[in-house]
Scaffold this motif. Sequence first.
Motif, short mmCIF file in Angstrom:
data_model
loop_
_atom_site.label_atom_id
_atom_site.label_comp_id
_atom_site.label_asym_id
_atom_site.label_seq_id
_atom_site.Cartn_x
_atom_site.Cartn_y
_atom_site.Cartn_z
N MET A 71 0.80 -1.22 0.00
CA MET A 71 0.00 0.00 0.00
C MET A 71 0.84 1.28 0.00
N PRO A 72 1.91 1.39 0.78
CA PRO A 72 2.69 2.64 0.78
C PRO A 72 3.32 2.98 -0.57
N PHE A 73 3.36 2.04 -1.49
CA PHE A 73 4.03 2.26 -2.77
C PHE A 73 3.03 2.62 -3.89
N ASN A 74 1.82 2.95 -3.48
CA ASN A 74 0.81 3.41 -4.42
C ASN A 74 0.29 4.77 -3.98
N LEU A 75 0.04 5.63 -4.95
CA LEU A 75 -0.49 6.97 -4.66
C LEU A 75 -2.01 6.92 -4.59
N PHE A 76 -2.56 7.49 -3.51
CA PHE A 76 -4.01 7.56 -3.37
C PHE A 76 -4.41 8.98 -3.02
N SER A 77 -5.62 9.36 -3.46
CA SER A 77 -6.13 10.69 -3.11
C SER A 77 -6.52 10.72 -1.64
N SER A 78 -6.43 11.90 -1.05
CA SER A 78 -6.81 12.06 0.34
C SER A 78 -8.15 12.75 0.49
N ALA A 79 -8.78 13.09 -0.67
CA ALA A 79 -10.07 13.79 -0.64
C ALA A 79 -11.15 12.88 -0.08
N GLN A 80 -12.04 13.47 0.70
CA GLN A 80 -13.13 12.72 1.30
C GLN A 80 -14.43 13.00 0.57
N GLY A 81 -15.32 12.06 0.58
CA GLY A 81 -16.60 12.22 -0.07
C GLY A 81 -17.60 12.92 0.84
N GLU A 82 -18.89 12.86 0.49
CA GLU A 82 -19.95 13.50 1.29
C GLU A 82 -20.03 12.84 2.66
N GLY A 83 -20.18 13.69 3.66
CA GLY A 83 -20.26 13.18 5.02
C GLY A 83 -18.92 12.82 5.61
N PHE A 85 -16.68 10.78 4.33
CA PHE A 85 -16.20 9.44 3.98
C PHE A 85 -16.19 9.28 2.46
N GLY A 86 -15.27 8.50 1.95
CA GLY A 86 -15.19 8.28 0.52
C GLY A 86 -14.12 7.25 0.19
N GLN A 87 -14.27 6.62 -0.94
CA GLN A 87 -13.31 5.61 -1.37
C GLN A 87 -12.09 6.30 -1.97
N PRO A 88 -10.89 6.07 -1.43
CA PRO A 88 -9.69 6.70 -2.00
C PRO A 88 -9.48 6.27 -3.45
N GLN A 89 -9.07 7.21 -4.27
CA GLN A 89 -8.82 6.94 -5.69
C GLN A 89 -7.31 6.92 -5.94
#
Length: 260
Positions: A71-83, A85-89
């Motif tokens: 996991m640490p070797f992949n870039l993921f977004s830190s943006a959160q969805g509504e409320g 919570f959200g699935q990292p992209q």
Amino acid sequence: MNTLKTKFNHYGLLVFLGVLIASCGSKKDVVYFQDAEDYETIVSDNTHVNTFKVDDVVGINVSTLDALASMPFNLFSSAQGEGGFGQPQQLDYIVDKNGEIDFPVVGNIKIVGLTPEETKALLKQELEPYLKNPIINIRLRNFTVTVLGQVNRPGTYQVNGEQITVLEAIGLANDLNIKGKRDNVLVIRDFNGTKVYTRIDLTKKAALNSPVYYLTQNDVVYVEPNQSAVTQSTLDNRAGLTVSIASLIITTAVIILTRS
């Protein structure tokens, strides 16, 4: 009077035939690969493989049997969805002006000029101290080609896959129209800020071994108009002037005939 009218009729016929001949093309102007024989086997030695360029958008996914370890070797977004919570992209990498990507944990890695397979090998080497037998998937996200000029549907097209030929690109644009010049197709290629212009003759089988037969990301294919299109354009531009001159000639002729 009849003699003068006959001369005018003959003159008009000659003008019509001249325009018709000038606007007509021949079979050699529109047929692809004219020198290819029936049942001929052509073995291409074109071994082109795309390499990464500056400003390329590259998707890289690292996975192992231990999902937490990779996991640490992949870039993921830190943006959160509504409320909240959200699935990292998962995010993509952009090759910077130095030809490098900023890879998590490892740091800057230079991939410009490397093929996807070479980049995989380099990343496996860099990740060896951290991961056991990592699986690395790499995809070029901005692989597009632009087809302009005398084609039926000019535009910019997304390429699904790692390779596309100039014929496939023309196929995406619904082929050349009848006014496209097939023996002088121009491919404009960018090598990290340096433009290279190469022409390819699609009426000859030698086109299969052209350095631009296989296109690279962001290539531009331009099909220039043939002589028929140029002639037609010239005639269209002069249409108003021709009508005015013809009206003047007819008016003058009528005046001469009525006075004779």
